[in-house]
Design an enzyme around this catalytic site. Structure first.
Site, short mmCIF file in Angstrom:
data_model
loop_
_atom_site.label_atom_id
_atom_site.label_comp_id
_atom_site.label_asym_id
_atom_site.label_seq_id
_atom_site.Cartn_x
_atom_site.Cartn_y
_atom_site.Cartn_z
CG ASP A 17 35.91 22.59 -11.62
OD1 ASP A 17 36.15 21.42 -11.32
OD2 ASP A 17 36.82 23.42 -11.92
CB ILE A 18 37.75 27.13 -9.36
CG1 ILE A 18 38.05 28.59 -9.10
CG2 ILE A 18 38.99 26.36 -9.71
CD1 ILE A 18 38.84 28.81 -7.82
CG ASN A 74 39.37 12.28 -13.08
OD1 ASN A 74 39.09 11.51 -13.99
ND2 ASN A 74 39.30 13.59 -13.21
CB VAL A 112 41.14 18.00 -5.52
CG1 VAL A 112 40.64 18.25 -4.11
CG2 VAL A 112 41.54 19.32 -6.18
CG HIS A 144 36.35 15.78 -6.91
ND1 HIS A 144 37.52 15.45 -6.28
CD2 HIS A 144 36.67 15.99 -8.21
CE1 HIS A 144 38.52 15.48 -7.16
NE2 HIS A 144 38.02 15.79 -8.34
CG HIS A 183 34.70 16.20 -12.45
ND1 HIS A 183 35.36 17.40 -12.57
CD2 HIS A 183 35.59 15.34 -11.87
CE1 HIS A 183 36.59 17.27 -12.09
NE2 HIS A 183 36.76 16.03 -11.66
P1 5GP Z 1 40.30 16.28 -10.44
O1 5GP Z 1 41.37 16.67 -11.42
O2 5GP Z 1 40.88 15.97 -9.08
O3 5GP Z 1 39.39 15.20 -10.93
O4 5GP Z 1 39.37 17.54 -10.30
C1 5GP Z 1 39.61 18.59 -9.43
C2 5GP Z 1 38.73 19.74 -9.87
O5 5GP Z 1 38.65 20.66 -8.80
C3 5GP Z 1 39.27 20.50 -11.09
O6 5GP Z 1 38.30 20.49 -12.11
C4 5GP Z 1 39.56 21.90 -10.54
O7 5GP Z 1 39.26 22.91 -11.47
C5 5GP Z 1 38.66 21.96 -9.32
N1 5GP Z 1 39.16 22.81 -8.25
C6 5GP Z 1 40.42 22.78 -7.72
N2 5GP Z 1 40.51 23.65 -6.71
C7 5GP Z 1 39.28 24.24 -6.57
C8 5GP Z 1 38.78 25.23 -5.68
O8 5GP Z 1 39.45 25.73 -4.79
N3 5GP Z 1 37.47 25.58 -5.84
C9 5GP Z 1 36.68 25.03 -6.80
N4 5GP Z 1 35.41 25.46 -6.89
N5 5GP Z 1 37.15 24.08 -7.66
C10 5GP Z 1 38.44 23.70 -7.55
#
Ligand code: 5GP
Length: 110
Positions: free
Chosen positions: A26-27, A83, A92, A96, A98
Site C-alpha cells: 500500500d502506498i 472495504n 478505490v 482489494h 488489505h
Molecule cells: P480502500 O480505502 O479503498 O479500502 O483502500 C484503498 C487503499 O489503496 C488505500 O489504503 C490507499 O493507500 C491505497 N492506494 C491508493 N492508491 C494507490 C496506488 O496508486 N498505489 C498503491 N500501492 N496503493 C494505493
C-alpha cells in the site's frame, strides 16, 4: 487504477503475482506491513462476489496468507479486510484485500 498496477502500466512494490492475483505494498501503509491483494480482473468490490468465480476470491485469500508468511507475520498475527462502498470508506473501486500486520492492530469495528 489497480488494473494499471496488475498489468504493469503503473509502478508498485509488487510482492507476488500470478495469472489471477497481484499483491503489492500500500502506498500509505497503516501498519508495519500493509499489502493489498487484488484480482487482476476488474471487480469493483465484494458486492460482485456472487457473480464472480469463487476460485478467484479464494485465491485472493490464499495469496494473502502466503504473502503474510513471506513477510514474517504469520506467527505474530495479521488482519485481512476489505472495504465495500461508502460507509466502509472504500476509496478505490477495484476489489482489494488489505493485509495488515507487523505490529499490534487496533480494533475498529464501526
Ligand atoms: P480502500 O480505502 O479503498 O479500502 O483502500 C484503498 C487503499 O489503496 C488505500 O489504503 C490507499 O493507500 C491505497 N492506494 C491508493 N492508491 C494507490 C496506488 O496508486 N498505489 C498503491 N500501492 N496503493 C494505493
Amino acid at each position: 487504477m489497480f488494473c494499471e498496477i496488475a498489468s504493469g502500466r503503473q509502478p508498485a512494490r509488487i510482492v507476488y503475482q500470478d495469472d489471477l492475483v497481484t499483491a503489492f505494498w500500500d502506498i500509505h501503509p497503516q501498519a508495519r506491513v500493509h499489502i493489498l491483494v487484488i484480482p487482476n480482473q476488474h471487480l469493483t468490490s465484494l458486492r460482485e462476489a456472487e457473480e464472480t468465480d469463487p476460485v478467484l476470491l479464494g485465491r485472493c485469500l490464499q495469496v494473502a496468507a502466503r504473502v503474510a508468511r513471506e513477510a514474517g507475520i504469520a506467527e505474530s498475527g495479521y488482519r485481512v479486510l476489505t472495504n465495500v462502498g461508502p460507509d466502509a470508506g472504500q476509496s478505490v473501486y477495484h476489489l482489494h484485500f488489505h493485509l495488515l500486520g507487523g505490529n499490534r492492530l487496533r480494533m475498529a469495528l464501526g
